[in-house]
Design a protein around this motif. Structure first.
Motif, PDB file in Angstrom:
ATOM      1  N   MET A   1      -5.554  12.511   0.918  1.00 39.03           N
ATOM      2  CA  MET A   1      -6.269  11.605   1.806  1.00 39.03           C
ATOM      3  C   MET A   1      -5.275  10.671   2.498  1.00 39.03           C
ATOM      4  N   THR A   2      -4.163  11.232   2.927  1.00 41.20           N
ATOM      5  CA  THR A   2      -3.155  10.430   3.610  1.00 41.20           C
ATOM      6  C   THR A   2      -3.527  10.320   5.085  1.00 41.20           C
ATOM      7  N   THR A   3      -3.763   9.110   5.553  1.00 41.05           N
ATOM      8  CA  THR A   3      -4.125   8.871   6.938  1.00 41.05           C
ATOM      9  C   THR A   3      -2.944   8.212   7.648  1.00 41.05           C
ATOM     10  N   SER A   4      -3.033   8.138   8.977  1.00 43.15           N
ATOM     11  CA  SER A   4      -1.985   7.447   9.724  1.00 43.15           C
ATOM     12  C   SER A   4      -1.919   5.983   9.319  1.00 43.15           C
ATOM     13  N   HIS A   5      -3.090   5.392   8.977  1.00 43.48           N
ATOM     14  CA  HIS A   5      -3.103   3.993   8.529  1.00 43.48           C
ATOM     15  C   HIS A   5      -2.331   3.841   7.219  1.00 43.48           C
ATOM     16  N   ARG A   6      -2.482   4.813   6.325  1.00 39.33           N
ATOM     17  CA  ARG A   6      -1.761   4.752   5.047  1.00 39.33           C
ATOM     18  C   ARG A   6      -0.259   4.835   5.277  1.00 39.33           C
ATOM     19  N   LYS A   7       0.171   5.756   6.102  1.00 38.11           N
ATOM     20  CA  LYS A   7       1.606   5.901   6.363  1.00 38.11           C
ATOM     21  C   LYS A   7       2.184   4.618   6.956  1.00 38.11           C
ATOM     22  N   THR A   8       1.451   4.041   7.900  1.00 40.03           N
ATOM     23  CA  THR A   8       1.923   2.799   8.532  1.00 40.03           C
ATOM     24  C   THR A   8       1.972   1.665   7.523  1.00 40.03           C
ATOM     25  N   PHE A   9       0.912   1.545   6.705  1.00 42.46           N
ATOM     26  CA  PHE A   9       0.851   0.469   5.719  1.00 42.46           C
ATOM     27  C   PHE A   9       2.007   0.581   4.730  1.00 42.46           C
ATOM     28  N   ASN A  10       2.185   1.751   4.141  1.00 40.05           N
ATOM     29  CA  ASN A  10       3.233   1.928   3.134  1.00 40.05           C
ATOM     30  C   ASN A  10       4.625   1.707   3.718  1.00 40.05           C
ATOM     31  N   GLY A  11       4.796   2.123   4.984  1.00 38.70           N
ATOM     32  CA  GLY A  11       6.092   1.947   5.608  1.00 38.70           C
ATOM     33  C   GLY A  11       6.453   0.493   5.843  1.00 38.70           C
ATOM     34  N   ASN A  12       5.430  -0.348   5.983  1.00 42.49           N
ATOM     35  CA  ASN A  12       5.658  -1.772   6.252  1.00 42.49           C
ATOM     36  C   ASN A  12       5.453  -2.659   5.026  1.00 42.49           C
ATOM     37  N   PHE A  13       5.069  -2.075   3.892  1.00 42.50           N
ATOM     38  CA  PHE A  13       4.722  -2.877   2.716  1.00 42.50           C
ATOM     39  C   PHE A  13       5.953  -3.518   2.080  1.00 42.50           C
ATOM     40  N   SER A  14       5.754  -4.720   1.580  1.00 42.96           N
ATOM     41  CA  SER A  14       6.782  -5.376   0.766  1.00 42.96           C
ATOM     42  C   SER A  14       6.085  -6.276  -0.236  1.00 42.96           C
ATOM     43  N   GLU A  15       6.751  -6.565  -1.345  1.00 41.24           N
ATOM     44  CA  GLU A  15       6.191  -7.464  -2.359  1.00 41.24           C
ATOM     45  C   GLU A  15       5.987  -8.857  -1.763  1.00 41.24           C
ATOM     46  N   GLU A  16       6.861  -9.251  -0.872  1.00 43.63           N
ATOM     47  CA  GLU A  16       6.726 -10.569  -0.236  1.00 43.63           C
ATOM     48  C   GLU A  16       5.426 -10.652   0.569  1.00 43.63           C
ATOM     49  N   LYS A  17       5.102  -9.595   1.303  1.00 47.89           N
ATOM     50  CA  LYS A  17       3.847  -9.573   2.067  1.00 47.89           C
ATOM     51  C   LYS A  17       2.641  -9.625   1.132  1.00 47.89           C
ATOM     52  N   TYR A  18       2.737  -8.930   0.008  1.00 52.00           N
ATOM     53  CA  TYR A  18       1.633  -8.937  -0.958  1.00 52.00           C
ATOM     54  C   TYR A  18       1.399 -10.336  -1.517  1.00 52.00           C
ATOM     55  N   GLN A  19       2.466 -11.028  -1.877  1.00 54.51           N
ATOM     56  CA  GLN A  19       2.326 -12.380  -2.415  1.00 54.51           C
ATOM     57  C   GLN A  19       1.779 -13.334  -1.353  1.00 54.51           C
ATOM     58  N   VAL A  36      -6.343  -8.328  -7.631  1.00 55.49           N
ATOM     59  CA  VAL A  36      -6.618  -7.750  -6.322  1.00 55.49           C
ATOM     60  C   VAL A  36      -5.465  -6.815  -5.979  1.00 55.49           C
ATOM     61  N   ALA A  37      -5.799  -5.625  -5.530  1.00 54.84           N
ATOM     62  CA  ALA A  37      -4.787  -4.595  -5.303  1.00 54.84           C
ATOM     63  C   ALA A  37      -3.883  -4.929  -4.117  1.00 54.84           C
ATOM     64  N   GLU A  38      -2.719  -4.330  -4.124  1.00 52.81           N
ATOM     65  CA  GLU A  38      -1.734  -4.526  -3.070  1.00 52.81           C
ATOM     66  C   GLU A  38      -2.214  -4.030  -1.714  1.00 52.81           C
ATOM     67  N   SER A  39      -3.131  -3.074  -1.731  1.00 51.61           N
ATOM     68  CA  SER A  39      -3.491  -2.387  -0.488  1.00 51.61           C
ATOM     69  C   SER A  39      -4.991  -2.194  -0.366  1.00 51.61           C
ATOM     70  N   PRO A  40      -5.498  -2.184   0.865  1.00 52.08           N
ATOM     71  CA  PRO A  40      -6.871  -1.712   1.050  1.00 52.08           C
ATOM     72  C   PRO A  40      -6.914  -0.198   0.905  1.00 52.08           C
ATOM     73  N   LEU A  41      -8.121   0.337   0.855  1.00 50.42           N
ATOM     74  CA  LEU A  41      -8.328   1.783   0.863  1.00 50.42           C
ATOM     75  C   LEU A  41      -8.693   2.172   2.292  1.00 50.42           C
ATOM     76  N   PHE A  42      -7.998   3.133   2.853  1.00 50.80           N
ATOM     77  CA  PHE A  42      -8.309   3.584   4.209  1.00 50.80           C
ATOM     78  C   PHE A  42      -9.224   4.805   4.118  1.00 50.80           C
ATOM     79  N   ILE A  43     -10.419   4.686   4.673  1.00 57.87           N
ATOM     80  CA  ILE A  43     -11.452   5.721   4.547  1.00 57.87           C
ATOM     81  C   ILE A  43     -11.495   6.551   5.828  1.00 57.87           C
TER      82      ILE A  43
END
Length: 397
Positions: A1-19, A36-43
């Protein structure tokens, strides 16, 4: 269930952004005490359409003319509340994301409730994910073309109805300090109602009141967040306020009996593509030889308590009240979310509002990410990329 939104999110993710996201999430609200999880779920759209169909199948059963007679035994005698209405005002259906024989990701029903969930918080959560991570502004947690404005207008219509908002209260045990208190505060800020603990309410005859400063106000409606299971072992709390089981001159949103009617008890009456085989244990003629493919669930328990995942014949043999248990074919979650450290399992809760005189409407969703044996905080304490989240979809009809 890999979407373009998932690829973009993971590519830009950092622990600093999560905090930073977490800091924004509870700013101005009580501190969040659940993960609360690090990421939303992209449906993706194909899964969205399957979820909609799955929900419609269940609602057809709930709307059957004989549904109340089918579920009358679900209500424990000592917890039945008088003056029940015709239908619940909230429906929530939990689906695990699985893979079918054709390799497609499909939703499979896990549980359902005729009880409110985090109807206020999920909107706030979605908006905070979008803001903190600078996500596509067209992503939405809503169904049926709803927006923040139209969604909260509908929520207010259901909860407040024709009353003055000050005559409607959100009630729970020690409400301001509940684990999900942030949902209470978001809801109150959006629709203008009071948050009260049960001991803040007094009873005079059949009427209920609360006092705010020098003003005494009669309560016309209760947005009920009290789960009887949580106080069943000690009902002394009712002595400090009122007993909800009494015949009272108050409207319930939603009536407490629906918590039992629409629950695990409902599942044996459901059939469909997205519902696992489920039977009352006392109606199981032959114990399956492949018990490893089943899960044993008590009907009257909350938040996964008492569930037996690895069922053995002796587990069944020692049950003395089989009518209060269901044997359900196990659902195998597929790790559909790709995190930086591997696949993560997911569950989606569809959340409906059912205004009086209208049809139930699918509005918003809740999602949970998990790496443990079960979905839920207590089963995922030592993992990252797990916890509560929300499903985001492209804003299309």
């Amino acid at each position: 269930m890999t979407t373009s939104h998932r690829k973009t999110f993971n590519g830009n993710f950092s622990e600093e952004k999560y905090q930073n996201f977490l800091s924004q999430l509870d700013e101005g609200y009580p501190k969040i005490t659940f993960r609360v999880a690090e990421s939303p779920l992209f449906i993706p759209d194909d899964l969205k359409q399957k979820l909609i169909r799955a929900g419609e199948e269940i609602i057809r059963t709930i709307k059957q003319p004989n549904f109340k007679s089918l579920t009358q035994k679900s209500i424990p005698g000592n917890w039945e509340v008088p003056n029940e209405n015709d239908h619940p005002h909230f429906l929530t259906f939990d689906f695990g994301l699985c893979k079918n024989a054709n390799g497609e990701i499909v939703p499979m029903l896990i549980e359902l409730q005729g009880f409110p969930s985090l109807y206020g918080f999920q909107s706030h959560l979605a908006n905070t994910y979008k803001k903190a991570y600078q996500l596509d502004p067209n992503l939405t947690p809503y169904f049926n073309g709803l927006t923040d404005q139209s969604y909260f207008d509908l929520l207010k219509k259901v909860i407040v109805g024709p009353h003055d908002p000050k005559e409607v209260v959100l009630m729970d045990v020690d409400a301001p300090n509940q684990k999900t208190a942030i949902d209470f505060f978001v809801t109150a800020s959006k629709i203008g109602i009071k948050i009260l603990s049960i001991e803040d309410i007094t009873q005079e005859g059949k009427k209920l009141y609360y006092v705010d400063g020098d003003e005494k106000t009669q309560i016309k409606r209760i947005y009920n967040r009290l789960i009887f299971d949580e106080v069943a072992s000690d009902t002394s709390i009712f002595n400090k306020g009122f007993d909800p089981r009494a015949a009272l001159d108050v409207e319930w949103i939603t009536h407490p009996n629906w918590f039992y009617r629409i629950s695990k008890y409902t599942m044996p009456f459901l059939n469909g593509e997205f519902v696992p085989e489920t039977k009352f244990l006392n109606e199981v003629d032959t114990i399956p030889t492949d018990l490893e493919n089943y899960v044993l669930k008590p009907l009257f328990s909350f938040a996964g308590m008492g569930v037996i995942i690895d069922v053995q014949p002796e587990d069944i043999a020692k049950i003395t009240d089989p009518e209060n248990w269901v044997l359900q074919r196990k659902v195998s979650y597929e790790p559909v979310v790709q995190s930086p450290s591997g696949g993560v399992k997911a569950e989606i809760r569809l959340m409906y509002l059912w205004p009086d005189g209208e049809e139930p409407q699918l509005c918003i969703n809740l999602a949970r990410l998990s790496r443990g044996k079960m979905i839920g905080v207590r089963y995922n304490a030592d993992f990252d990329w797990v916890g509560g989240t929300v499903g985001l979809m492209d804003d299309t009809p």
